[in-house]
Every structure is written in C-alpha cells, then in structure tokens.
Design a protein around this motif. Structure first.
Motif, mmCIF file in Angstrom:
data_model
loop_
_atom_site.group_PDB
_atom_site.id
_atom_site.type_symbol
_atom_site.label_atom_id
_atom_site.label_comp_id
_atom_site.label_asym_id
_atom_site.label_seq_id
_atom_site.Cartn_x
_atom_site.Cartn_y
_atom_site.Cartn_z
ATOM 1 N N UNK A 44 0.918 -1.154 0.098
ATOM 2 C CA UNK A 44 0.081 0.020 -0.164
ATOM 3 C C UNK A 44 1.153 1.266 0.095
ATOM 4 N N UNK A 45 0.903 1.895 -1.231
ATOM 5 C CA UNK A 45 1.747 3.306 -1.157
ATOM 6 C C UNK A 45 0.623 4.420 -0.997
ATOM 7 N N UNK A 46 1.391 5.167 -0.098
ATOM 8 C CA UNK A 46 0.738 6.194 0.441
ATOM 9 C C UNK A 46 1.276 7.527 -0.179
ATOM 10 N N UNK A 47 0.610 8.485 -0.804
ATOM 11 C CA UNK A 47 1.166 9.644 -1.288
ATOM 12 C C UNK A 47 0.119 11.019 -0.756
ATOM 13 N N UNK A 48 0.559 12.110 0.040
ATOM 14 C CA UNK A 48 -0.434 13.130 0.219
ATOM 15 C C UNK A 48 -0.238 14.065 -1.005
ATOM 16 N N UNK A 49 -1.341 13.957 -1.745
ATOM 17 C CA UNK A 49 -1.150 14.989 -2.649
ATOM 18 C C UNK A 49 -1.695 16.398 -2.464
ATOM 19 N N UNK A 50 -2.409 16.647 -1.619
ATOM 20 C CA UNK A 50 -2.806 18.033 -1.366
ATOM 21 C C UNK A 50 -1.700 18.682 -0.683
ATOM 22 N N UNK A 51 -0.786 18.017 0.223
ATOM 23 C CA UNK A 51 0.271 18.769 0.900
ATOM 24 C C UNK A 51 1.666 18.574 0.146
ATOM 25 N N UNK A 52 1.541 18.333 -0.784
ATOM 26 C CA UNK A 52 2.839 18.033 -1.665
ATOM 27 C C UNK A 52 3.471 19.400 -2.267
ATOM 28 N N UNK A 53 4.686 19.665 -1.931
ATOM 29 C CA UNK A 53 5.429 20.941 -2.283
ATOM 30 C C UNK A 53 5.798 20.861 -3.695
ATOM 31 N N UNK A 54 5.969 19.420 -4.347
ATOM 32 C CA UNK A 54 6.473 19.104 -5.707
ATOM 33 C C UNK A 54 5.349 19.634 -6.731
ATOM 34 N N UNK A 55 3.995 19.401 -6.342
ATOM 35 C CA UNK A 55 2.892 19.457 -7.636
ATOM 36 C C UNK A 55 2.416 21.028 -7.543
ATOM 37 N N UNK A 56 1.939 21.490 -8.724
ATOM 38 C CA UNK A 56 1.289 22.803 -8.784
ATOM 39 C C UNK A 56 -0.058 22.438 -8.347
ATOM 40 N N UNK A 57 -1.002 23.496 -8.348
ATOM 41 C CA UNK A 57 -2.462 23.493 -8.043
ATOM 42 C C UNK A 57 -3.021 22.697 -9.343
ATOM 43 N N UNK A 58 -2.753 22.891 -10.467
ATOM 44 C CA UNK A 58 -3.541 22.379 -11.608
ATOM 45 C C UNK A 58 -3.488 20.855 -11.494
ATOM 46 N N UNK A 59 -2.145 20.591 -11.196
ATOM 47 C CA UNK A 59 -1.761 18.961 -11.437
ATOM 48 C C UNK A 59 -2.480 18.325 -10.240
ATOM 49 N N UNK A 60 -2.328 18.889 -8.850
ATOM 50 C CA UNK A 60 -3.333 18.336 -7.679
ATOM 51 C C UNK A 60 -4.677 18.184 -8.172
ATOM 52 N N UNK A 61 -5.156 19.312 -8.503
ATOM 53 C CA UNK A 61 -6.663 19.036 -9.010
ATOM 54 C C UNK A 61 -6.935 18.088 -10.066
ATOM 55 N N UNK A 62 -5.970 17.958 -11.068
ATOM 56 C CA UNK A 62 -6.191 16.716 -11.863
ATOM 57 C C UNK A 62 -5.985 15.336 -11.201
ATOM 58 N N UNK A 63 -5.083 15.505 -10.548
ATOM 59 C CA UNK A 63 -4.692 13.915 -9.783
ATOM 60 C C UNK A 63 -5.769 13.832 -8.936
ATOM 61 N N UNK A 64 -6.516 14.407 -8.249
ATOM 62 C CA UNK A 64 -7.762 14.151 -7.282
ATOM 63 C C UNK A 64 -8.732 13.479 -8.359
ATOM 64 N N UNK A 65 -8.906 14.315 -9.341
ATOM 65 C CA UNK A 65 -9.972 13.633 -10.318
ATOM 66 C C UNK A 65 -9.727 12.319 -10.736
ATOM 67 N N UNK A 66 -8.275 12.215 -11.129
ATOM 68 C CA UNK A 66 -8.184 10.880 -11.608
ATOM 69 C C UNK A 66 -8.139 9.742 -10.807
ATOM 70 N N UNK A 67 -7.873 10.089 -9.352
ATOM 71 C CA UNK A 67 -7.756 9.169 -8.066
ATOM 72 C C UNK A 67 -9.097 8.536 -8.067
#
Length: 144
Positions: free
Chosen positions: A42-65
């Motif tokens: 089980x791999x866990x990754x906190x998308x919302x608090x990641x400093x690497x990803x910009x907001x557009x990528x975070x929003x798209x990743x949440x939709x895809x997840x």
C-alpha cells in the motif's frame, strides 16, 4: 517509509519522505507463501500537501484518483499483482508515476468555431427539400 525518490519527469521528482509504504498480506495464488509473507504493498502519497506539485496537477490528480483518494487528500495505491514484495513495490510506484504524468498533461487547446462551407449548406438544403417532396407525395391527393 520509502527512501529513494520517485522520478516522474524532468520537472517533477517526488522526494522519498513524501511516500509511505505499508506491506500487507495479499490474497490470490501463491500457496502457503501468501499466508506467511506480506507481499502486497500500500503506497500512500499526500497529494494535497505535496510541495512538488502545482495546483493544476493536484486538482487533476484528485479527479483521476477517484475512490483511491481519502478525505484528507492522501492517495493510496494498492499493488498485489505479483508474488514478490519488491515487484509489487515497483508496480505501485509505477502506477503513481503514470497517474501524476496523466494529471500533468497540458489541457487540450480550445475548440475553434468553424462555419460550414457553401457547398455543404447547399447539399443539406437540397437533401431537406428532397425529403419534403417524398413526404408530400405520400399525402392524400387533393380533390381538384
């Protein structure tokens, strides 16, 4: 904790401290090995608090997840496809990489409005009048 960073592309690299791995018992084939060894990952990754990803990528990743995303914004990828822990670990990291690559794709260009050509308008009107004539011929004759 995963120690090695996950390389996504030349602009995005997820640091090892952002990824958390947990090994659990897997079902399926494998005989007694399945009952004794925790091979599923089980791999866990906190998308919302990641400093690497910009907001557009975070929003798209949440939709895809979809359902793999928790309310706190933590993505969980479970990999139990293979019988070895290491291959499942690689599989989970690869699936995370593909999801973020898909989320990082640029948006499609906006649609350009076009007008139909003169010939296509004429053909459409001719076809309509032809259908109209066919339907007029089906009607009852007038008493002239």
């Amino acid at each position: 904790m995963a120690s090695d960073p996950l390389y996504i592309n030349d602009r995005i690299t997820i640091a090892g401290w952002e990824l958390t791995e947990q090994f659990v018992l897997a079902g399926g084939p494998g005989g007694q090995n399945v009952n004794k060894v925790s091979t599923a990952v089980q791999l866990f990754f906190n998308i919302q608090n990641s400093p690497v990803l910009n907001e557009r990528v975070k929003i798209n990743a949440v939709k895809l997840a979809g359902r793999r995303m928790s309310k706190e914004g933590v993505l969980m990828i479970e990999a139990s496809r293979f019988r070895s822990q290491e291959r499942n670990r690689e599989d989970a990291r690869e699936r995370l990489r593909e999801l973020i690559l898909e989320a990082a794709k640029p948006p499609p260009p906006p649609r350009k409005k076009t007008k139909p050509t003169k010939g296509s308008v004429e053909r459409r009107l001719k076809a309509k009048s032809g259908r109209s004539d066919v339907k007029k011929m089906r009607s009852r004759p007038t008493g002239e």
